[in-house]
Design an enzyme around this catalytic site. Structure first.
Site, PDB file in Angstrom:
ATOM      1  N   ASP A  18      72.438  33.157 104.362  1.00 52.07           N
ATOM      2  CA  ASP A  18      73.177  32.550 103.249  1.00 52.07           C
ATOM      3  C   ASP A  18      74.675  32.835 103.316  1.00 52.07           C
ATOM      4  OD1 ASP A  18      70.606  32.963 100.688  1.00 52.07           O
ATOM      5  OD2 ASP A  18      70.781  31.658 102.437  1.00 52.07           O
ATOM      6  N   ARG A  34      74.588  24.572  91.859  1.00 49.52           N
ATOM      7  CA  ARG A  34      73.239  25.136  91.817  1.00 49.52           C
ATOM      8  C   ARG A  34      73.281  26.658  91.892  1.00 49.52           C
ATOM      9  NH1 ARG A  34      69.147  22.668  95.897  1.00 49.52           N
ATOM     10  NH2 ARG A  34      68.041  24.345  94.863  1.00 49.52           N
ATOM     11  N   LYS A  89      71.301  34.516  91.568  1.00 51.90           N
ATOM     12  CA  LYS A  89      70.379  33.370  91.370  1.00 51.90           C
ATOM     13  C   LYS A  89      69.026  33.680  91.997  1.00 51.90           C
ATOM     14  CE  LYS A  89      70.704  29.939  94.499  1.00 51.90           C
ATOM     15  NZ  LYS A  89      69.468  29.603  95.230  1.00 51.90           N
ATOM     16  N   ASN A  90      69.033  34.224  93.216  1.00 47.92           N
ATOM     17  CA  ASN A  90      67.775  34.407  93.940  1.00 47.92           C
ATOM     18  C   ASN A  90      66.971  35.604  93.468  1.00 47.92           C
ATOM     19  OD1 ASN A  90      68.394  32.125  95.290  1.00 47.92           O
ATOM     20  ND2 ASN A  90      68.997  33.114  97.202  1.00 47.92           N
ATOM     21  N   CYS A 112      64.631  20.393 102.581  1.00 41.91           N
ATOM     22  CA  CYS A 112      65.960  20.185 102.000  1.00 41.91           C
ATOM     23  C   CYS A 112      66.923  20.026 103.172  1.00 41.91           C
ATOM     24  CB  CYS A 112      66.340  21.353 101.108  1.00 41.91           C
ATOM     25  SG  CYS A 112      66.672  22.845 102.026  1.00 41.91           S
ATOM     26  N   ARG A 163      61.451  23.814 105.354  1.00 42.25           N
ATOM     27  CA  ARG A 163      61.095  24.743 104.268  1.00 42.25           C
ATOM     28  C   ARG A 163      59.603  24.702 103.908  1.00 42.25           C
ATOM     29  NH1 ARG A 163      65.893  25.835 101.566  1.00 42.25           N
ATOM     30  NH2 ARG A 163      64.931  27.788 100.932  1.00 42.25           N
TER      31      ARG A 163
HETATM   32  C1  EPZ Z   1      64.986  32.315 100.182  1.00 41.70           C
HETATM   33  O1  EPZ Z   1      64.444  31.065 100.522  1.00 41.70           O
HETATM   34  C2  EPZ Z   1      66.301  32.010  99.483  1.00 41.70           C
HETATM   35  N1  EPZ Z   1      66.031  31.205  98.280  1.00 41.70           N
HETATM   36  C3  EPZ Z   1      67.224  31.229 100.419  1.00 41.70           C
HETATM   37  O2  EPZ Z   1      68.462  31.061  99.746  1.00 41.70           O
HETATM   38  C4  EPZ Z   1      67.453  32.077 101.669  1.00 41.70           C
HETATM   39  O3  EPZ Z   1      68.249  31.344 102.578  1.00 41.70           O
HETATM   40  C5  EPZ Z   1      66.105  32.420 102.317  1.00 41.70           C
HETATM   41  O4  EPZ Z   1      65.258  33.090 101.346  1.00 41.70           O
HETATM   42  C6  EPZ Z   1      66.263  33.340 103.516  1.00 41.70           C
HETATM   43  O5  EPZ Z   1      66.912  34.519 103.114  1.00 41.70           O
HETATM   44  C7  EPZ Z   1      65.571  31.831  97.179  1.00 41.70           C
HETATM   45  O6  EPZ Z   1      65.358  33.038  97.153  1.00 41.70           O
HETATM   46  C8  EPZ Z   1      65.330  30.961  95.984  1.00 41.70           C
HETATM   47  P1  EPZ Z   1      61.978  32.071 103.396  1.00 41.70           P
HETATM   48  P2  EPZ Z   1      62.905  30.976 101.006  1.00 41.70           P
HETATM   49  O7  EPZ Z   1      60.624  31.746 102.867  1.00 41.70           O
HETATM   50  O8  EPZ Z   1      62.104  32.040 100.380  1.00 41.70           O
HETATM   51  C9  EPZ Z   1      59.930  29.995 107.113  1.00 41.70           C
HETATM   52  C10 EPZ Z   1      70.336  29.936  98.969  1.00 41.70           C
HETATM   53  O9  EPZ Z   1      71.276  29.466  99.614  1.00 41.70           O
HETATM   54  N2  EPZ Z   1      58.757  29.851 106.247  1.00 41.70           N
HETATM   55  O10 EPZ Z   1      62.395  33.501 103.451  1.00 41.70           O
HETATM   56  O11 EPZ Z   1      62.470  29.563 100.849  1.00 41.70           O
HETATM   57  C11 EPZ Z   1      61.104  29.149 106.647  1.00 41.70           C
HETATM   58  O12 EPZ Z   1      61.005  27.845 107.163  1.00 41.70           O
HETATM   59  C12 EPZ Z   1      68.925  29.736  99.461  1.00 41.70           C
HETATM   60  O13 EPZ Z   1      70.441  30.615  97.919  1.00 41.70           O
HETATM   61  C13 EPZ Z   1      57.592  29.300 106.764  1.00 41.70           C
HETATM   62  O14 EPZ Z   1      57.541  28.910 107.929  1.00 41.70           O
HETATM   63  O15 EPZ Z   1      63.057  31.294 102.545  1.00 41.70           O
HETATM   64  C14 EPZ Z   1      62.300  29.892 107.204  1.00 41.70           C
HETATM   65  O16 EPZ Z   1      62.479  29.530 108.571  1.00 41.70           O
HETATM   66  C15 EPZ Z   1      68.866  28.800 100.662  1.00 41.70           C
HETATM   67  N3  EPZ Z   1      56.509  29.178 105.956  1.00 41.70           N
HETATM   68  C16 EPZ Z   1      61.858  31.354 107.151  1.00 41.70           C
HETATM   69  O17 EPZ Z   1      60.429  31.341 107.033  1.00 41.70           O
HETATM   70  C17 EPZ Z   1      56.517  29.594 104.654  1.00 41.70           C
HETATM   71  O18 EPZ Z   1      55.480  29.477 103.967  1.00 41.70           O
HETATM   72  C18 EPZ Z   1      62.432  32.121 105.964  1.00 41.70           C
HETATM   73  O19 EPZ Z   1      62.140  31.370 104.804  1.00 41.70           O
HETATM   74  C19 EPZ Z   1      57.712  30.160 104.148  1.00 41.70           C
HETATM   75  C20 EPZ Z   1      58.817  30.288 104.963  1.00 41.70           C
END
Ligand code: EPZ
Length: 420
Positions: free
Chosen positions: A307, A399, A22-23, A116, A121
């Site tokens: 995850d 999802r 999915k990701n 969420c 996020r």
């Molecule tokens: C991706 O989410 C995945 N989703 C998530 O999978 C996964 O848990 C996550 O990466 C971490 O591996 C998809 O790829 C669609 P991040 P993403 O931006 O990109 C902070 C699942 O279960 N952050 O890597 O949204 C954030 O708060 C889902 O399949 C900021 O502060 O995660 C987090 O603490 C859940 N500012 C950390 O970085 C930003 O602008 C990592 O988030 C962006 C992120």
């Protein structure tokens, strides 16, 4: 609403075929916005999030002809640049259209994705990077309004934190930008690597693929001649089903998977006493004499993935001893703990660290899913619990897991999807 009813302690036999990731599929669907030709994406997981993003693309004027596990996308007639709240609120990964739309059209409006269940996020890092590339970003009535009338300009982006979709967004924005973009502290997840590979195969020069420093030479606004491609296997789905074999402490083989994407996860299974056998495309987990406790800290790839945290927390209830699991990425990713405690698990939460004392004899119960991976942890607990477990609100599960109950039924699990 649907719920899953399962009875624990079944004996299992056979193999589970893993679906596309999915990701990986989500950014790969978004990148079709940069194509001048039609593209076909195969090995597409048939899950709700994919359908949501395809619906968003159709709302923008794309033509998406979807098969069960593939889609033909034509974005030549894309004529809208606003991703509206009604869609974005159902899937925050809709933010992935921001970079491509902005770099192609010079303007884009995307509803701010709310938080969420697992955390706030934010997308501040995405927006800061686009501003560095010359975009003007305003937040108005809950929408991100981004403009770059003369296109985006390549530059050096240093991410304060590693962000998976942030890296994907900037990769896609940079593909049509003017000049070279360097992303420092880039995410190295396999899903990001595939995005880089597809960009390279579509004529975009990308250096440093798989490393934390990516260099992209933009096309200066010219659309891409994109290639057809097949989505990589879902490493999290694979890890989840391996946890099913592990929690039952029985042999289970998963096929159509990529063992090298699961290094940190496989070594944790071995640390817990399981034996892992792999080929190029299969992984077999063999029972442990005694399931040992484990210490896990979730971090970015290639370290142990957040995850897989909920699934291993459920597994740790069956270990003989005390396991410690620390969640470092998201501020609220222990929603499964209270439901597991209702099933009899002995878990103590202290901030971002869970202490799990095993081995607990879990008893079946009615439990509530709260987020995608928490839902799978409750199903795993139901596999080993005495009696009947009903997992409610499984729209969370739908999802990201294709035909979960069918895949488990195929190896002998007594699980049914019923209507509330
Ligand atoms: C991706 O989410 C995945 N989703 C998530 O999978 C996964 O848990 C996550 O990466 C971490 O591996 C998809 O790829 C669609 P991040 P993403 O931006 O990109 C902070 C699942 O279960 N952050 O890597 O949204 C954030 O708060 C889902 O399949 C900021 O502060 O995660 C987090 O603490 C859940 N500012 C950390 O970085 C930003 O602008 C990592 O988030 C962006 C992120």
């Amino acid at each position: 609403m649907d719920y899953l009813q399962l009875h624990g302690k079944q004996s299992i036999n056979g193999e589970i075929k893993i679906s596309g990731a999915k990701n990986a599929a989500l950014p790969l669907i978004a990148i079709s916005i940069l194509a001048k030709n039609n593209i076909n994406i195969s090995n597409l997981p048939n899950v709700a999030d994919i359908n949501t993003l395809l619906k968003l693309l159709s709302n923008l004027g794309a033509t998406c002809n979807k098969g069960t596990n593939s889609v033909d996308i034509d974005t030549s007639k894309l004529n809208q640049t606003k991703a509206t709240y009604d869609i974005v609120k159902t899937m925050r990964a809709s933010i992935l259209v921001l970079g491509p739309i902005l770099t192609r059209f010079g303007h884009c409006e995307v509803s701010l994705p709310g938080g969420c269940a697992i955390g706030q996020r934010p997308v501040d890092l995405h927006l800061k990077a686009l501003e560095q590339m010359g975009a003007n970003i305003e937040i108005k009535s809950g929408y991100i309004e981004a403009t770059a009338p003369n296109g985006l300009k390549g530059c050096e982006i240093i991410f304060d934190k590693i962000t998976v979709t942030g890296t994907a967004n900037i990769l896609m924005a940079a593909a049509l930008a003017h000049g070279e973009t360097t992303i420092v502290n880039a995410a190295r997840e396999p899903e990001v690597v595939q995005l880089c590979e597809v960009l390279s195969q579509s004529g975009v020069k990308v250096e440093g693929v798989g490393t934390a420093v990516l260099k992209i030479s933009g096309s200066g606004g010219k659309l891409l001649n994109m290639v057809d491609f097949s989505v990589i296997p879902d490493r999290i789905e694979a890890g989840t089903y391996l946890c099913a074999g592990a929690i039952l402490n029985q042999k289970l083989t998963i096929t159509n998977t990529e063992p090298k994407h699961l290094g940190a996860v496989l070594s944790k299974f071995e640390e817990m006493g399981f034996t892992i056998e792999t080929t190029d495309t299969t992984i077999t987990i063999l029972p442990a004499e005694k399931i040992k406790p484990v210490k896990i800290v979730t971090q970015e790839y290639p370290a142990f993935p957040t995850d897989m945290q909920a699934q291993f927390l459920a597994l740790a209830t069956q270990a003989e001893g005390v396991s410690i699991i620390e969640e470092r990425l998201f501020e609220n990713r222990f929603m499964h703990v209270s439901e597991l405690q209702r099933m009899g698990a002995d878990i103590t939460l202290n901030g971002h660290t869970a202490t799990i004392s095993g081995k607990s004899n879990l008893s079946g119960a009615d439990v509530m899913a709260t987020d995608l991976r928490a839902s799978s942890a409750l199903v795993l607990a139901g596999l080993i619990a005495d009696g009947e477990t009903n997992v409610h609100r499984i729209y969370h599960l739908d999802r990201g897991y294709e035909s979960l109950e069918k895949k488990l039924q195929n190896v002998g699990i007594n699980i049914k999807r019923l209507k509330e």
